[in-house]
Design a protein around this motif. Sequence first.
Motif, PDB file in Angstrom:
ATOM      1  N   ASP A 165       0.835  -1.203   0.000  1.00 20.09           N
ATOM      2  CA  ASP A 165       0.000   0.000   0.000  1.00 20.09           C
ATOM      3  C   ASP A 165       0.876   1.263   0.000  1.00 20.09           C
ATOM      4  O   ASP A 165       2.092   1.187   0.143  1.00 20.09           O
ATOM      5  CB  ASP A 165      -1.024   0.001   1.144  1.00 20.09           C
ATOM      6  CG  ASP A 165      -0.366  -0.067   2.511  1.00 20.09           C
ATOM      7  OD1 ASP A 165       0.792   0.393   2.635  1.00 20.09           O
ATOM      8  OD2 ASP A 165      -0.995  -0.573   3.444  1.00 20.09           O
ATOM      9  N   CYS A 166       0.227   2.401  -0.154  1.00 22.41           N
ATOM     10  CA  CYS A 166       0.960   3.660  -0.340  1.00 22.41           C
ATOM     11  C   CYS A 166       1.809   4.011   0.887  1.00 22.41           C
ATOM     12  O   CYS A 166       2.894   4.560   0.754  1.00 22.41           O
ATOM     13  CB  CYS A 166      -0.014   4.793  -0.643  1.00 22.41           C
ATOM     14  SG  CYS A 166      -0.855   4.547  -2.217  1.00 22.41           S
ATOM     15  N   LYS A 167       1.292   3.667   2.051  1.00 22.63           N
ATOM     16  CA  LYS A 167       2.018   3.989   3.279  1.00 22.63           C
ATOM     17  C   LYS A 167       3.314   3.182   3.362  1.00 22.63           C
ATOM     18  O   LYS A 167       4.372   3.712   3.686  1.00 22.63           O
ATOM     19  CB  LYS A 167       1.117   3.673   4.477  1.00 22.63           C
ATOM     20  CG  LYS A 167       1.506   4.418   5.725  1.00 22.63           C
ATOM     21  CD  LYS A 167       0.565   4.069   6.867  1.00 22.63           C
ATOM     22  CE  LYS A 167       1.291   4.256   8.192  1.00 22.63           C
ATOM     23  NZ  LYS A 167       0.577   3.583   9.281  1.00 22.63           N
ATOM     24  N   GLU A 192       6.402  -3.088  -8.196  1.00 27.26           N
ATOM     25  CA  GLU A 192       5.035  -3.381  -8.614  1.00 27.26           C
ATOM     26  C   GLU A 192       4.114  -2.205  -8.267  1.00 27.26           C
ATOM     27  O   GLU A 192       3.312  -1.763  -9.084  1.00 27.26           O
ATOM     28  CB  GLU A 192       4.582  -4.648  -7.889  1.00 27.26           C
ATOM     29  CG  GLU A 192       3.431  -5.359  -8.508  1.00 27.26           C
ATOM     30  CD  GLU A 192       3.101  -6.605  -7.692  1.00 27.26           C
ATOM     31  OE1 GLU A 192       3.047  -7.675  -8.301  1.00 27.26           O
ATOM     32  OE2 GLU A 192       2.931  -6.508  -6.474  1.00 27.26           O
ATOM     33  N   HIS A 193       4.259  -1.702  -7.029  1.00 25.54           N
ATOM     34  CA  HIS A 193       3.420  -0.575  -6.619  1.00 25.54           C
ATOM     35  C   HIS A 193       3.759   0.675  -7.437  1.00 25.54           C
ATOM     36  O   HIS A 193       2.877   1.415  -7.846  1.00 25.54           O
ATOM     37  CB  HIS A 193       3.586  -0.289  -5.127  1.00 25.54           C
ATOM     38  CG  HIS A 193       2.612   0.728  -4.609  1.00 25.54           C
ATOM     39  ND1 HIS A 193       1.355   0.381  -4.170  1.00 25.54           N
ATOM     40  CD2 HIS A 193       2.686   2.082  -4.508  1.00 25.54           C
ATOM     41  CE1 HIS A 193       0.708   1.494  -3.811  1.00 25.54           C
ATOM     42  NE2 HIS A 193       1.493   2.534  -4.001  1.00 25.54           N
ATOM     43  N   MET A 194       5.053   0.865  -7.674  1.00 23.62           N
ATOM     44  CA  MET A 194       5.492   2.028  -8.452  1.00 23.62           C
ATOM     45  C   MET A 194       4.819   2.042  -9.824  1.00 23.62           C
ATOM     46  O   MET A 194       4.436   3.089 -10.334  1.00 23.62           O
ATOM     47  CB  MET A 194       7.014   1.970  -8.618  1.00 23.62           C
ATOM     48  CG  MET A 194       7.626   3.216  -9.222  1.00 23.62           C
ATOM     49  SD  MET A 194       9.318   2.917  -9.759  1.00 23.62           S
ATOM     50  CE  MET A 194      10.100   2.511  -8.204  1.00 23.62           C
ATOM     51  N   THR A 248       1.956   0.751 -10.643  1.00 21.89           N
ATOM     52  CA  THR A 248       0.496   0.839 -10.651  1.00 21.89           C
ATOM     53  C   THR A 248      -0.037   2.108  -9.991  1.00 21.89           C
ATOM     54  O   THR A 248      -1.218   2.407 -10.103  1.00 21.89           O
ATOM     55  CB  THR A 248      -0.133  -0.376  -9.945  1.00 21.89           C
ATOM     56  OG1 THR A 248       0.432  -0.470  -8.633  1.00 21.89           O
ATOM     57  CG2 THR A 248       0.150  -1.658 -10.702  1.00 21.89           C
ATOM     58  N   CYS A 249       0.812   2.858  -9.291  1.00 26.94           N
ATOM     59  CA  CYS A 249       0.334   4.002  -8.519  1.00 26.94           C
ATOM     60  C   CYS A 249       1.031   5.299  -8.950  1.00 26.94           C
ATOM     61  O   CYS A 249       2.215   5.490  -8.683  1.00 26.94           O
ATOM     62  CB  CYS A 249       0.555   3.743  -7.031  1.00 26.94           C
ATOM     63  SG  CYS A 249      -0.092   5.043  -5.987  1.00 26.94           S
ATOM     64  N   ASP A 250       0.304   6.138  -9.639  1.00 31.38           N
ATOM     65  CA  ASP A 250       0.874   7.392 -10.153  1.00 31.38           C
ATOM     66  C   ASP A 250       1.347   8.316  -9.041  1.00 31.38           C
ATOM     67  O   ASP A 250       2.390   8.949  -9.148  1.00 31.38           O
ATOM     68  CB  ASP A 250      -0.159   8.132 -11.005  1.00 31.38           C
ATOM     69  CG  ASP A 250      -0.427   7.420 -12.322  1.00 31.38           C
ATOM     70  OD1 ASP A 250       0.417   6.574 -12.721  1.00 31.38           O
ATOM     71  OD2 ASP A 250      -1.462   7.693 -12.942  1.00 31.38           O
ATOM     72  N   GLU A 251       0.546   8.399  -7.988  1.00 31.02           N
ATOM     73  CA  GLU A 251       0.891   9.295  -6.881  1.00 31.02           C
ATOM     74  C   GLU A 251       2.228   8.939  -6.258  1.00 31.02           C
ATOM     75  O   GLU A 251       3.060   9.797  -6.004  1.00 31.02           O
ATOM     76  CB  GLU A 251      -0.184   9.231  -5.794  1.00 31.02           C
ATOM     77  CG  GLU A 251      -1.323  10.188  -6.024  1.00 31.02           C
ATOM     78  CD  GLU A 251      -2.419   9.990  -4.989  1.00 31.02           C
ATOM     79  OE1 GLU A 251      -2.099   9.926  -3.790  1.00 31.02           O
ATOM     80  OE2 GLU A 251      -3.594   9.885  -5.387  1.00 31.02           O
ATOM     81  N   CYS A 252       2.421   7.658  -5.994  1.00 29.02           N
ATOM     82  CA  CYS A 252       3.657   7.219  -5.353  1.00 29.02           C
ATOM     83  C   CYS A 252       4.852   7.395  -6.281  1.00 29.02           C
ATOM     84  O   CYS A 252       5.946   7.724  -5.846  1.00 29.02           O
ATOM     85  CB  CYS A 252       3.556   5.762  -4.905  1.00 29.02           C
ATOM     86  SG  CYS A 252       2.543   5.581  -3.442  1.00 29.02           S
ATOM     87  N   ARG A 253       4.624   7.170  -7.565  1.00 26.37           N
ATOM     88  CA  ARG A 253       5.710   7.341  -8.533  1.00 26.37           C
ATOM     89  C   ARG A 253       6.158   8.797  -8.538  1.00 26.37           C
ATOM     90  O   ARG A 253       7.348   9.104  -8.555  1.00 26.37           O
ATOM     91  CB  ARG A 253       5.239   6.900  -9.918  1.00 26.37           C
ATOM     92  CG  ARG A 253       6.379   6.645 -10.879  1.00 26.37           C
ATOM     93  CD  ARG A 253       5.966   5.848 -12.087  1.00 26.37           C
ATOM     94  NE  ARG A 253       4.813   6.432 -12.727  1.00 26.37           N
ATOM     95  CZ  ARG A 253       3.699   5.759 -12.991  1.00 26.37           C
ATOM     96  NH1 ARG A 253       3.598   4.494 -12.701  1.00 26.37           N
ATOM     97  NH2 ARG A 253       2.677   6.353 -13.561  1.00 26.37           N
TER      98      ARG A 253
HETATM   99 ZN   LIG Z   1       0.644   4.413  -3.930  1.00 26.94          ZN
END
Ligand SMILES: [Zn+2]
Length: 116
Positions: free
Chosen positions: A9-11, A35-37, A39-44
Amino acid sequence: MFGKNRSMDCKEFANLTPKWIEDELYGKEAYRFLEHMETCDECREELHIQFLVKEGMERLESGESFNLDEELLNKVDAYKKRLIHQHKMNVAVYWMEAVAIAAMIFIIALVVILKF
Ligand SMILES: [Zn+2]
Protein backbone atom coordinates in the motif's frame (compact mmCIF):
# COMPACT_ATOMS: atom_id res chain seq x y z
CA MET A 1 -5.95 -7.68 -0.72
CA PHE A 2 -5.18 -9.64 2.46
CA GLY A 3 -2.44 -12.03 3.48
CA LYS A 4 1.29 -11.96 2.97
CA ASN A 5 1.26 -11.53 -0.79
CA ARG A 6 -1.11 -8.59 -0.93
CA SER A 7 0.25 -5.74 -2.97
CA MET A 8 2.05 -2.97 -1.17
CA ASP A 9 0.00 0.00 0.00
CA CYS A 10 0.96 3.66 -0.34
CA LYS A 11 2.02 3.99 3.28
CA GLU A 12 4.37 1.03 3.09
CA PHE A 13 5.73 2.36 -0.19
CA ALA A 14 6.45 5.74 1.42
CA ASN A 15 8.22 4.03 4.33
CA LEU A 16 10.44 2.02 2.00
CA THR A 17 11.26 4.86 -0.39
CA PRO A 18 14.43 6.00 1.47
CA LYS A 19 15.71 2.42 1.52
CA TRP A 20 15.04 2.05 -2.17
CA ILE A 21 16.91 5.24 -2.98
CA GLU A 22 19.90 3.89 -0.99
CA ASP A 23 19.79 0.59 -2.95
CA GLU A 24 18.91 -1.33 0.18
CA LEU A 25 15.78 -3.14 -0.95
CA TYR A 26 16.08 -6.77 -1.98
CA GLY A 27 14.06 -9.76 -3.07
CA LYS A 28 10.35 -9.80 -2.52
CA GLU A 29 10.27 -6.34 -0.96
CA ALA A 30 12.01 -4.80 -3.97
CA TYR A 31 9.67 -6.67 -6.29
CA ARG A 32 6.56 -5.43 -4.48
CA PHE A 33 8.00 -1.92 -4.39
CA LEU A 34 8.47 -1.86 -8.17
CA GLU A 35 5.03 -3.38 -8.61
CA HIS A 36 3.42 -0.58 -6.62
CA MET A 37 5.49 2.03 -8.45
CA GLU A 38 4.11 0.78 -11.75
CA THR A 39 0.50 0.84 -10.65
CA CYS A 40 0.33 4.00 -8.52
CA ASP A 41 0.87 7.39 -10.15
CA GLU A 42 0.89 9.30 -6.88
CA CYS A 43 3.66 7.22 -5.35
CA ARG A 44 5.71 7.34 -8.53
CA GLU A 45 5.48 11.12 -8.45
CA GLU A 46 6.43 11.21 -4.77
CA LEU A 47 9.40 8.91 -5.36
CA HIS A 48 10.50 11.10 -8.24
CA ILE A 49 10.48 14.18 -6.00
CA GLN A 50 12.35 12.46 -3.18
CA PHE A 51 14.95 11.14 -5.57
CA LEU A 52 15.47 14.58 -7.11
CA VAL A 53 15.78 16.23 -3.72
CA LYS A 54 18.23 13.71 -2.32
CA GLU A 55 20.43 13.13 -5.35
CA GLY A 56 20.13 16.74 -6.47
CA MET A 57 21.50 18.07 -3.18
CA GLU A 58 24.48 15.72 -3.34
CA ARG A 59 25.27 16.64 -6.93
CA LEU A 60 24.98 20.35 -6.32
CA GLU A 61 27.51 20.00 -3.52
CA SER A 62 29.95 18.06 -5.69
CA GLY A 63 29.36 20.37 -8.69
CA GLU A 64 28.96 17.59 -11.28
CA SER A 65 26.53 17.98 -14.13
CA PHE A 66 23.63 15.55 -14.03
CA ASN A 67 20.41 14.36 -15.59
CA LEU A 68 18.42 12.98 -12.71
CA ASP A 69 15.35 12.01 -14.71
CA GLU A 70 17.50 9.69 -16.73
CA GLU A 71 19.29 8.44 -13.65
CA LEU A 72 16.02 7.56 -11.98
CA LEU A 73 15.01 5.51 -15.02
CA ASN A 74 18.39 3.78 -14.97
CA LYS A 75 17.94 3.01 -11.30
CA VAL A 76 14.53 1.44 -11.85
CA ASP A 77 16.07 -0.56 -14.68
CA ALA A 78 18.96 -1.73 -12.50
CA TYR A 79 16.52 -2.92 -9.84
CA LYS A 80 14.53 -4.85 -12.41
CA LYS A 81 17.67 -6.50 -13.76
CA ARG A 82 18.75 -7.44 -10.25
CA LEU A 83 15.36 -9.03 -9.58
CA ILE A 84 15.44 -10.97 -12.83
CA HIS A 85 18.95 -12.16 -11.99
CA GLN A 86 17.82 -13.28 -8.51
CA HIS A 87 14.92 -15.12 -10.07
CA LYS A 88 17.24 -16.92 -12.49
CA MET A 89 19.53 -17.91 -9.62
CA ASN A 90 16.56 -19.34 -7.69
CA VAL A 91 15.49 -21.34 -10.72
CA ALA A 92 19.07 -22.64 -11.18
CA VAL A 93 19.26 -23.73 -7.53
CA TYR A 94 15.89 -25.42 -7.86
CA TRP A 95 17.06 -27.42 -10.86
CA MET A 96 20.34 -28.37 -9.22
CA GLU A 97 18.42 -29.72 -6.24
CA ALA A 98 16.03 -31.60 -8.50
CA VAL A 99 18.95 -33.20 -10.37
CA ALA A 100 20.70 -34.10 -7.10
CA ILE A 101 17.55 -35.78 -5.75
CA ALA A 102 17.03 -37.66 -9.02
CA ALA A 103 20.66 -38.88 -8.88
CA MET A 104 20.20 -40.08 -5.29
CA ILE A 105 17.02 -41.97 -6.18
CA PHE A 106 18.86 -43.54 -9.12
CA ILE A 107 21.76 -44.66 -6.90
CA ILE A 108 19.43 -46.09 -4.24
CA ALA A 109 17.45 -47.91 -6.92
CA LEU A 110 20.69 -49.30 -8.37
CA VAL A 111 21.84 -50.56 -4.96
CA VAL A 112 18.47 -52.21 -4.35
CA ILE A 113 18.44 -53.84 -7.78
CA LEU A 114 22.05 -55.11 -7.49
CA LYS A 115 21.35 -56.72 -4.12
CA PHE A 116 18.72 -58.97 -5.61
ZN1 LIG B 1 0.64 4.41 -3.93
